[in-house]
Scaffold this motif. Structure first.
Motif, short mmCIF file in Angstrom:
data_model
loop_
_atom_site.label_atom_id
_atom_site.label_comp_id
_atom_site.label_asym_id
_atom_site.label_seq_id
_atom_site.Cartn_x
_atom_site.Cartn_y
_atom_site.Cartn_z
N PHE A 85 9.62 -2.14 2.86
CA PHE A 85 8.62 -1.38 2.15
C PHE A 85 7.37 -1.58 2.13
CE2 PHE A 85 12.69 0.59 -0.43
CZ PHE A 85 12.73 1.54 0.69
N ARG A 86 7.31 -3.06 2.00
CA ARG A 86 5.81 -3.55 1.68
C ARG A 86 5.09 -3.39 3.11
NH1 ARG A 86 6.53 -9.36 -0.04
NH2 ARG A 86 8.73 -9.40 0.07
N ASN A 87 5.87 -3.80 4.07
CA ASN A 87 5.16 -3.38 5.39
C ASN A 87 4.81 -2.21 5.56
OD1 ASN A 87 5.25 -6.24 5.97
ND2 ASN A 87 7.25 -5.84 7.30
N GLN A 88 5.70 -1.09 5.31
CA GLN A 88 5.28 0.28 5.40
C GLN A 88 4.01 0.75 4.64
OE1 GLN A 88 8.84 2.27 4.53
NE2 GLN A 88 9.84 2.22 6.59
N LEU A 89 3.88 0.00 3.50
CA LEU A 89 2.87 0.37 2.63
C LEU A 89 1.49 -0.15 3.25
CD1 LEU A 89 2.09 1.58 -0.29
CD2 LEU A 89 2.07 -1.06 -1.07
N GLN A 90 1.82 -1.41 3.57
CA GLN A 90 0.22 -1.95 4.24
C GLN A 90 0.06 -1.10 5.56
OE1 GLN A 90 1.44 -6.01 5.30
NE2 GLN A 90 0.69 -6.84 3.26
N THR A 91 0.99 -0.58 6.38
CA THR A 91 0.48 0.19 7.49
C THR A 91 -0.14 1.52 6.89
OG1 THR A 91 2.65 -0.61 8.23
CG2 THR A 91 1.54 1.17 9.87
N ALA A 92 0.52 2.03 5.77
CA ALA A 92 -0.10 3.33 5.37
C ALA A 92 -1.51 2.95 4.65
CB ALA A 92 0.92 3.95 4.17
N GLN A 151 -4.93 -5.12 0.16
CA GLN A 151 -5.13 -5.53 -1.24
C GLN A 151 -3.80 -4.71 -2.02
OE1 GLN A 151 -8.95 -4.47 -3.04
NE2 GLN A 151 -9.98 -5.42 -1.35
N THR A 152 -3.66 -3.42 -1.37
CA THR A 152 -2.66 -2.58 -2.08
C THR A 152 -1.35 -3.04 -1.98
OG1 THR A 152 -4.33 -0.90 -1.62
CG2 THR A 152 -2.17 -0.23 -2.36
N THR A 153 -0.74 -3.27 -3.13
CA THR A 153 0.71 -3.44 -3.12
C THR A 153 1.29 -2.50 -4.19
OG1 THR A 153 0.36 -4.93 -5.23
CG2 THR A 153 0.31 -5.86 -2.93
N PHE A 154 2.69 -2.44 -4.18
CA PHE A 154 3.14 -1.52 -5.21
C PHE A 154 3.02 -1.89 -6.43
CE2 PHE A 154 6.02 -0.75 -1.39
CZ PHE A 154 6.10 0.76 -1.32
N GLU A 155 2.78 -3.22 -6.73
CA GLU A 155 2.64 -3.80 -8.06
C GLU A 155 1.16 -3.11 -8.41
OE1 GLU A 155 2.76 -7.98 -8.44
OE2 GLU A 155 2.43 -7.95 -10.60
N SER A 156 0.25 -3.26 -7.52
CA SER A 156 -1.11 -2.97 -7.93
C SER A 156 -1.23 -1.39 -8.15
CB SER A 156 -2.17 -3.38 -6.72
OG SER A 156 -2.03 -2.55 -5.75
N LEU A 157 -0.38 -0.53 -7.32
CA LEU A 157 -0.38 0.87 -7.69
C LEU A 157 0.02 1.08 -8.90
CD1 LEU A 157 0.70 1.79 -4.00
CD2 LEU A 157 -1.49 2.52 -4.93
N LEU A 158 1.21 0.67 -9.21
CA LEU A 158 1.85 0.84 -10.42
C LEU A 158 0.84 0.38 -11.75
CD1 LEU A 158 4.30 1.92 -11.80
CD2 LEU A 158 5.28 -0.48 -11.77
N THR A 159 0.26 -0.62 -11.50
CA THR A 159 -0.62 -1.18 -12.67
C THR A 159 -1.93 -0.36 -12.80
OG1 THR A 159 -0.04 -3.30 -12.05
CG2 THR A 159 -1.90 -3.34 -13.39
#
Lengths: 154, 155
Positions: free
Chosen positions: A108-115, A120-128
């Protein structure tokens, strides 16, 4: 406020309390009575809200946290209101110390990085970011939905 | 929730219920001065828009919306969500069938430390004490019509 006797002095103490917490009007005032009527949540079977005082404390304990608040069952509405008001979240600062965001799986992290390849964007940063925000995250999208939903107001 | 008569959109569940209650209370909060009157220590009481002498003239719409506010507050509390800016002591008073004696010093001190002090001082003052101190003067200016309290109120 001269010429008070003991009775008048005590009565005034009660009135001071009443005025500063409830107001200038007695509970028989129709607007206060209307509020109370709604507040009691009258049901067809005669079951109404203030009478279930202890019951909703139990509900609260089960819903929110563990048996940590079980003692509060002795506390009646005092304890209940205390808990509810303490639990009020007025800003991200109230929430932050309790946040534990677990890392997402690598895929999932890799998919987010590709998107979002900004490094800088991580699931954590998005949620925060979302939790720190106020108001509507996507006003335009919501507006489109609003046209579908029936608008109503008081 | 089914906003359309043809039931094309249908949502159910706790989240929707919470959101509906929240949105409803927000509508009252947005027109705060119509519904809530600020009192001491950052809490508010309910606004009465007509004096008691005019009780029979309070518009039905006002009565209806006041009842809706009451129900929304109760439902919010059942969900464990606070109903700021309403004073918890006011709600306690309502829960206890409007019994002023239910507001004991401990409860008052928890939410209204200043008020508790003022009333304790008043009780300690006794009927022969001098009520003309800055604290009491301020109190009576804030909560009573001073002219009424110092001239026509006779004890």
């Amino acid at each position: 406020l001269h010429d008070r006797d003991q009775q008048a002095h005590d009565a005034l103490a009660a009135d001071m309390l009443y005025r500063s917490v409830i107001g200038a009007e007695p509970p028989s005032h129709p607007e206060l009575q209307a509020f109370l009527k709604g507040f009691r949540l009258p049901c067809r079977n005669g079951f109404n809200f203030p009478k279930v005082g202890y019951w909703f404390v139990i509900v609260l304990c089960i819903r929110l946290t563990v048996g940590q608040f079980i003692k509060s069952l002795d506390g009646g509405s005092e304890r209940f209101l205390n808990i509810v008001w303490t639990a009020h979240i007025s800003s991200f600062a109230n929430l932050e110390p309790h946040l534990r965001i677990q890392l997402a799986p690598v895929t999932f992290r890799n998919q987010l990085q590709t998107a979002i390849p900004d490094g800088q964007t991580t699931f954590e940063s998005l949620l925060t970011l979302f939790l720190k925000g106020t108001g509507i995250p996507c006003p335009r999208l919501l507006q489109r939905q609003r046209l579908i939903l029936t608008a109503w107001s008081i | 929730v089914s906003p359309n008569d043809d039931e094309s959109i249908r949502s159910l569940g706790e989240g929707i219920e919470r959101e509906v209650i929240h949105t409803l209370l927000e509508q009252y909060r947005q027109r705060s001065s119509e519904w809530f009157t600020p009192r001491g220590d950052g809490h508010s009481t309910l606004t009465t828009s007509y004096p008691l002498a005019m009780a029979q003239f309070v518009p039905l719409l006002r009565i209806r919306n006041m009842a809706i506010l009451g129900a929304a507050v109760a439902m919010s509390l059942v969900r464990g969500v606070s109903t700021t800016p309403l004073d918890p002591v006011l709600l306690h008073f309502f829960i206890h069938d409007c019994d002023l004696h239910s507001i004991h010093p401990g409860l008052l001190g928890e939410w209204h430390p200043t008020l508790k002090q003022t009333i304790s001082d008043w009780v300690a003052l006794g009927p022969d004490g001098d009520a003309n101190t800055p604290t009491f003067r301020n109190f009576f200016i804030n909560y009573y019509d001073l002219q009424v309290s110092f001239s026509s109120m006779t004890f």
